[in-house]
Design a protein around this motif. Structure first.
Motif, short mmCIF file in Angstrom:
data_model
loop_
_atom_site.label_atom_id
_atom_site.label_comp_id
_atom_site.label_asym_id
_atom_site.label_seq_id
_atom_site.Cartn_x
_atom_site.Cartn_y
_atom_site.Cartn_z
N THR A 61 0.85 -1.19 0.00
CA THR A 61 0.00 0.00 0.00
C THR A 61 0.88 1.24 0.00
O THR A 61 1.97 1.25 0.59
CB THR A 61 -0.94 0.04 1.22
N GLU A 93 -4.19 6.23 -1.14
CA GLU A 93 -5.46 5.85 -1.77
C GLU A 93 -5.40 5.90 -3.29
O GLU A 93 -5.88 4.99 -3.98
CB GLU A 93 -6.58 6.76 -1.26
N ALA A 94 -4.78 6.94 -3.83
CA ALA A 94 -4.76 7.10 -5.29
C ALA A 94 -3.93 6.01 -5.95
O ALA A 94 -4.37 5.37 -6.92
CB ALA A 94 -4.20 8.49 -5.65
N ASP A 131 -3.01 3.14 -4.63
CA ASP A 131 -3.57 1.82 -4.33
C ASP A 131 -4.75 1.49 -5.24
O ASP A 131 -4.96 0.33 -5.60
CB ASP A 131 -4.00 1.75 -2.86
N THR A 132 -5.52 2.49 -5.61
CA THR A 132 -6.66 2.26 -6.51
C THR A 132 -6.18 1.76 -7.88
O THR A 132 -6.74 0.81 -8.44
CB THR A 132 -7.48 3.55 -6.67
N LEU A 149 -4.76 -1.89 -7.39
CA LEU A 149 -5.75 -2.96 -7.23
C LEU A 149 -6.39 -3.32 -8.56
O LEU A 149 -6.70 -4.50 -8.81
CB LEU A 149 -6.81 -2.53 -6.21
N LYS A 150 -6.59 -2.34 -9.43
CA LYS A 150 -7.13 -2.63 -10.75
C LYS A 150 -6.13 -3.47 -11.55
O LYS A 150 -6.51 -4.44 -12.22
CB LYS A 150 -7.43 -1.32 -11.48
N ALA A 166 -1.42 9.27 -10.41
CA ALA A 166 -1.68 8.99 -9.00
C ALA A 166 -0.48 9.30 -8.12
O ALA A 166 -0.61 9.86 -7.03
CB ALA A 166 -2.09 7.52 -8.83
#
Length: 261
Positions: A142, A145-146, A148-149, A152-153, A237
């Motif tokens: 991790t 947030e940016a 990690d998004t 994850l995709k 990101a």
């Protein structure tokens, strides 16, 4: 298993995380003596180099000669290439004599092993009753947030290219067969959770992704997981927070037990 990491051995050595001092201290505090460790599936020596600071001697074994070529060298570490299926009769010659090992470690590799055969070897080399087996894995890192998004995709898209063994890692070793007794002071064998961190720039982070076995498998099938669009998404990101250097956190899950009598 070794074939999955041949092409990216250098990237693996450069970008895979080391392990937190808290993890090392927890493990080493459970062995009464600090004479000999067998680090199995040692790869490029991320764990072996740390263990060598505590134990008098470390034997690191791996099936990949290329991974071992990048391993950190110290006078008290002996690296040995072993066959994928090493018979019990070879243990004393290649690793150690019966009941002479204080600790056996496996970092991010147990899911590749034939467990019944491996556990037979572990129980043969470990001192009784307090010889320790410690195995751990780390899961997806991790950043924020940016990032990690986007990650994850990508990780979802990489799913078809992971070996079946990856599911054991995603399960955090919770349901893996582990026939050992809890170590002193514990009432179960884990998993116990730790976190290791590594500071990376975006190039380091993308190189870490290229070190995945799934990345290389996809590439052999003509699929580039880090396409230009995906890299651009990571760049956007990554730039949302100031500074190119970011702390990347890897959750680590440990199973630990003693051999008993």
């Amino acid at each position: 298993m070794a074939d999955l990491f041949i092409k990216q051995a250098k990237e693996y050595q450069q970008t895979r995380p080391s392990y937190t001092p808290e993890l090392l201290q927890f493990i080493t505090s459970k062995t009464p003596n600090h004479d000999l460790v067998w680090d199995v599936g040692c790869g490029s020596g991320q764990a072996a180099i740390l263990l060598a600071g505590v134990y008098k001697n470390v034997v690191g074994t791996d099936t990949s000669e290329q991974q071992l070529s990048y391993a950190s060298k110290l006078p008290n570490i002996r690296y040995v290439q072993t066959p994928p299926n090493m018979p019990l009769s070879d243990l004393e010659h290649k690793v150690a004599a019966q009941e002479t090992v204080d600790l056996v470690t496996v970092a991010q590799a147990l899911h590749w092993f034939d467990l019944p055969t491996f556990y037979e070897q572990v129980k043969w080399v470990l001192k009784k009753p307090n010889g320790i087996l410690a195995v751990w894995c780390y899961i997806s890192p991790t950043v924020n947030e940016a990032v990690d998004t986007v990650f994850l995709k990508l990780y979802k898209a990489s799913g078809p290219y992971w070996d079946q063994a990856r599911k054991v890692v995603d399960d955090r070793y919770r349901n893996i067969d582990f026939p050992f007794e809890p170590v002193d002071g514990m009432d179960h064998t884990g998993p116990f959770e730790f976190v290791t961190e590594r500071t990376m720039d975006l190039d380091d982070y993308l190189t870490y992704i290229r070190s995945w076995s799934a990345y290389q498998t996809a590439k052999t099938k003509g699929i580039e997981l880090l396409s230009e669009d995906v890299i651009q998404n990571f760049e956007r990101a990554w730039a949302l927070e100031d500074g190119n250097q970011k702390v990347v956190r890897y959750p680590v899950f440990l199973r630990i037990g003693k051999v008993g009598n």
